[in-house]
Write an enzyme that holds these catalytic residues in place. Structure first.
Site, mmCIF file in Angstrom:
data_model
loop_
_atom_site.group_PDB
_atom_site.id
_atom_site.type_symbol
_atom_site.label_atom_id
_atom_site.label_comp_id
_atom_site.label_asym_id
_atom_site.label_seq_id
_atom_site.Cartn_x
_atom_site.Cartn_y
_atom_site.Cartn_z
ATOM 1 N N ARG A 26 65.871 -1.324 112.052
ATOM 2 C CA ARG A 26 64.685 -1.316 112.923
ATOM 3 C C ARG A 26 65.033 -1.695 114.366
ATOM 4 O O ARG A 26 64.251 -2.368 115.040
ATOM 5 C CB ARG A 26 63.617 -2.286 112.393
ATOM 6 C CG ARG A 26 63.050 -1.911 111.048
ATOM 7 C CD ARG A 26 61.919 -0.907 111.210
ATOM 8 N NE ARG A 26 61.252 -0.648 109.951
ATOM 9 C CZ ARG A 26 60.104 -1.214 109.593
ATOM 10 N NH1 ARG A 26 59.491 -2.049 110.387
ATOM 11 N NH2 ARG A 26 59.570 -0.916 108.439
ATOM 12 N N ARG A 30 59.205 -2.876 118.212
ATOM 13 C CA ARG A 30 58.246 -3.593 119.056
ATOM 14 C C ARG A 30 58.785 -4.799 119.808
ATOM 15 O O ARG A 30 58.145 -5.304 120.712
ATOM 16 C CB ARG A 30 57.058 -4.033 118.188
ATOM 17 C CG ARG A 30 56.121 -2.889 117.878
ATOM 18 C CD ARG A 30 55.195 -3.255 116.762
ATOM 19 N NE ARG A 30 55.967 -3.566 115.562
ATOM 20 C CZ ARG A 30 55.440 -3.792 114.371
ATOM 21 N NH1 ARG A 30 54.141 -3.786 114.230
ATOM 22 N NH2 ARG A 30 56.207 -4.049 113.344
ATOM 23 N N ARG A 39 54.681 3.100 123.286
ATOM 24 C CA ARG A 39 53.643 3.019 122.249
ATOM 25 C C ARG A 39 52.228 2.824 122.819
ATOM 26 O O ARG A 39 51.246 3.142 122.162
ATOM 27 C CB ARG A 39 53.985 1.899 121.262
ATOM 28 C CG ARG A 39 54.930 2.331 120.176
ATOM 29 C CD ARG A 39 54.245 3.145 119.093
ATOM 30 N NE ARG A 39 53.450 2.304 118.208
ATOM 31 C CZ ARG A 39 52.142 2.218 118.204
ATOM 32 N NH1 ARG A 39 51.440 2.937 119.038
ATOM 33 N NH2 ARG A 39 51.518 1.444 117.346
ATOM 34 N N ASP A 75 60.114 7.424 110.254
ATOM 35 C CA ASP A 75 59.639 6.465 109.264
ATOM 36 C C ASP A 75 59.900 7.016 107.864
ATOM 37 O O ASP A 75 59.897 8.233 107.671
ATOM 38 C CB ASP A 75 58.146 6.176 109.420
ATOM 39 C CG ASP A 75 57.774 4.911 108.657
ATOM 40 O OD1 ASP A 75 58.015 3.821 109.186
ATOM 41 O OD2 ASP A 75 57.309 5.021 107.509
ATOM 42 N N TYR A 151 54.826 3.419 97.491
ATOM 43 C CA TYR A 151 53.802 3.639 98.519
ATOM 44 C C TYR A 151 52.772 4.660 98.050
ATOM 45 O O TYR A 151 51.576 4.528 98.302
ATOM 46 C CB TYR A 151 54.448 4.134 99.817
ATOM 47 C CG TYR A 151 54.905 3.009 100.711
ATOM 48 C CD1 TYR A 151 53.982 2.223 101.390
ATOM 49 C CD2 TYR A 151 56.250 2.730 100.878
ATOM 50 C CE1 TYR A 151 54.390 1.182 102.208
ATOM 51 C CE2 TYR A 151 56.667 1.695 101.694
ATOM 52 C CZ TYR A 151 55.739 0.927 102.357
ATOM 53 O OH TYR A 151 56.137 -0.094 103.161
HETATM 54 O O1 CP3 Z 1 65.696 1.316 112.198
HETATM 55 C C1 CP3 Z 1 65.155 1.942 113.128
HETATM 56 O O2 CP3 Z 1 65.051 1.499 114.288
HETATM 57 C C2 CP3 Z 1 64.671 3.348 112.862
HETATM 58 C C3 CP3 Z 1 63.273 3.494 112.650
HETATM 59 C C4 CP3 Z 1 62.605 3.049 111.372
HETATM 60 C C5 CP3 Z 1 61.235 2.669 111.339
HETATM 61 N N1 CP3 Z 1 60.862 2.507 110.040
HETATM 62 C C6 CP3 Z 1 60.380 2.549 112.515
HETATM 63 C C7 CP3 Z 1 59.081 1.858 112.407
HETATM 64 C C8 CP3 Z 1 63.068 3.011 110.072
HETATM 65 C C9 CP3 Z 1 64.480 3.253 109.547
HETATM 66 C C10 CP3 Z 1 61.959 2.673 109.242
HETATM 67 C C11 CP3 Z 1 62.027 2.604 107.786
HETATM 68 C C12 CP3 Z 1 60.897 2.052 107.059
HETATM 69 N N2 CP3 Z 1 59.575 2.258 107.258
HETATM 70 C C13 CP3 Z 1 61.031 1.254 105.907
HETATM 71 C C14 CP3 Z 1 62.333 0.886 105.261
HETATM 72 C C15 CP3 Z 1 62.971 -0.241 105.944
HETATM 73 C C16 CP3 Z 1 62.413 -1.575 105.587
HETATM 74 O O3 CP3 Z 1 61.877 -2.217 106.498
HETATM 75 O O4 CP3 Z 1 62.515 -1.969 104.428
HETATM 76 C C17 CP3 Z 1 59.748 0.941 105.450
HETATM 77 C C18 CP3 Z 1 59.406 0.076 104.263
HETATM 78 C C19 CP3 Z 1 58.822 1.590 106.307
HETATM 79 C C20 CP3 Z 1 57.345 1.613 106.187
HETATM 80 C C21 CP3 Z 1 56.711 0.999 107.356
HETATM 81 N N3 CP3 Z 1 56.688 1.569 108.615
HETATM 82 C C22 CP3 Z 1 55.963 -0.186 107.421
HETATM 83 C C23 CP3 Z 1 55.742 -1.132 106.241
HETATM 84 C C24 CP3 Z 1 55.514 -0.330 108.719
HETATM 85 C C25 CP3 Z 1 54.554 -1.375 109.249
HETATM 86 C C26 CP3 Z 1 55.148 -2.715 109.302
HETATM 87 C C27 CP3 Z 1 56.059 -2.882 110.471
HETATM 88 O O5 CP3 Z 1 57.125 -3.475 110.330
HETATM 89 O O6 CP3 Z 1 55.658 -2.457 111.559
HETATM 90 C C28 CP3 Z 1 56.019 0.757 109.471
HETATM 91 C C29 CP3 Z 1 55.827 1.018 110.897
HETATM 92 C C30 CP3 Z 1 57.059 1.178 111.727
HETATM 93 N N4 CP3 Z 1 58.185 1.866 111.369
HETATM 94 C C31 CP3 Z 1 57.224 0.688 113.051
HETATM 95 C C32 CP3 Z 1 58.486 1.122 113.478
HETATM 96 C C33 CP3 Z 1 59.111 0.915 114.826
HETATM 97 C C34 CP3 Z 1 56.171 -0.057 113.852
HETATM 98 C C35 CP3 Z 1 55.146 0.888 114.273
HETATM 99 C C36 CP3 Z 1 54.481 0.510 115.589
HETATM 100 O O7 CP3 Z 1 55.031 0.849 116.635
HETATM 101 O O8 CP3 Z 1 53.414 -0.111 115.531
#
Ligand code: CP3
Length: 354
Positions: A26, A30, A39, A75, A151
């Site tokens: 990640r 943010r 964003r 995502d 999910y």
């Molecule tokens: O690693 C990176 O920088 C690449 C981008 C990436 C995102 N999500 C961006 C994201 C990757 C590889 C993911 C994978 C992802 N998404 C996972 C597996 C990794 C892990 O954390 O176990 C999962 C479970 C998700 C599902 C997901 N997406 C959730 C639960 C959430 C909300 C909670 C949170 O942490 O924000 C997201 C949103 C998300 N995915 C954001 C980002 C940058 C935030 C969105 C925003 O800008 O508000």
């Protein structure tokens, strides 16, 4: 390898490198002001679906932190939407409309053609390969079948996993049909990313840590193995990351990835010893360690590097994603600290299991 910084890929293949490569799960997110600025103008899904913006965000941590690999900005739920579910992101995280409840719900889902349904992913990858121009390798990714199916059945995040577990135990036919369909989707999705130019792929099994070893074997491992076996992976290292259950590490190895992601709930040396030195490892700093003062953060980074012992095949990372509360300053400090410490490999390589 034509990359200017080849360390990440070399470490995946357990080749010696001059310093330990690091990237951060990640890493584009943010905690970065530049990300927040973008964003404020577009929604998260729009960002994922606009190649120019997704590429711009992917490159931010390369410029700002100096990490040794880029990871596609997207995502794990993007292919789930392509299978036919309605996906939304709100303040509470992802939300999937009409969760999967029975076999006819599974039958309605499709195995999407990535080129048709998610062309923006491949366009982003192509754009990134051009823009990165070999600075660092590009990692593609997907969720693992069990995590995606969770999910789809839960309809969003959960802490109890009651719906998916109820389905596992009361309606195994439906859950296996779902997992099969998701596994097929993930194979096509990752192969399309590889074809577009991803130089490594990571499979995120973020929720498999909720399973007992026997259930992990039946509902997670077998499908991830199916995925890995189905990949066109020549010269493409595969990283498999299971979050939250060090109790299944030996089973995780059976999926056949080149690199095993290790979370922070186990010491890296113990984990590596358990999976064997014939596989590379990635990890495993406690994500909240980024909140420590710099001297303590440096100590923790050093501890992990010492546990890796200078053996070829360690990629530094956090044990899970970086939190929005982290600072760019400390993340950059961590990258520099990892690059600075060069632990000598004192082991005679001929003595290790190959
Ligand atoms: O690693 C990176 O920088 C690449 C981008 C990436 C995102 N999500 C961006 C994201 C990757 C590889 C993911 C994978 C992802 N998404 C996972 C597996 C990794 C892990 O954390 O176990 C999962 C479970 C998700 C599902 C997901 N997406 C959730 C639960 C959430 C909300 C909670 C949170 O942490 O924000 C997201 C949103 C998300 N995915 C954001 C980002 C940058 C935030 C969105 C925003 O800008 O508000």
């Amino acid at each position: 390898m034509s990359e200017k910084n080849y360390r990440f890929i070399d470490a995946c293949w357990r080749k010696p490198v001059d310093y330990t490569p690091i990237w951060i799960m990640r890493q584009a997110g943010r905690y970065m002001k530049e990300y927040q600025d973008i964003r404020n103008k577009v929604s998260f899904l729009e960002l994922c679906k606009t190649p120019e913006l997704a590429a711009e965000v992917t490159i931010l941590p390369i410029d700002k932190l100096g990490v040794d690999a880029a990871i596609l900005f997207s995502d794990i739920l993007i292919p789930v939407e392509a299978m036919g579910m309605n996906l939304e992101f709100g303040d509470g995280g992802p939300h999937l409309g009409s969760p999967v409840k029975n076999k006819s719900d599974v039958d309605r889902l499709i195995v999407p053609s990535p080129q048709e349904k998610v062309p923006f992913v491949m366009e982003t990858i192509k754009l990134l390969r051009k823009e990165l121009d070999g600075r660092v390798p590009l990692i593609g990714f997907s969720g693992a079948p069990f995590t995606l199916a969770s999910y789809m059945v839960e309809g969003g995040g959960t802490s109890s996993f009651v719906k998916i577990k109820t389905m596992m135990f009361k309606d195994p036919e439906t859950i296996h049909a779902l997992l099969n369909k998701v596994a097929k989707t993930v194979i096509c999705y990752l192969n399309a990313q590889i074809e577009a130019g991803a130089q490594a792929v990571q499979i995120f099994d973020s929720w498999a840590g909720t399973l007992s070893p026997r259930d992990y074997q039946e509902f997670a491992l077998s499908y991830t193995k199916q995925v890995i076996d189905g990949l066109n992976r020549e010269n493409i290292p595969v990283i498999y990351f299971v979050q939250g259950n060090p109790g299944v590490l030996e089973l995780v190895k059976q999926a056949g990835s080149d690199v095993i992601g290790v979370d922070w709930r186990i010491n890296l040396d113990v984990a590596w010893n358990r999976v064997g030195y014939d596989v590379a490892v990635q990890g495993n700093l406690e994500p909240c360690a980024l909140f420590l003062p710099k001297d303590k953060l440096e100590e923790r980074a050093k501890e992990i590097l010492n546990q890796a012992g200078g053996r070829p095949g360690h990629i530094f990372n956090l044990g899970h994603g970086i939190l929005p509360q982290a600072t760019v300053e400390n993340a950059k400090f961590l990258v520099e600290a990892v690059h600075k410490f060069r632990i000598q490999n004192t082991e005679d390589r001929t003595q290790t299991r190959e």
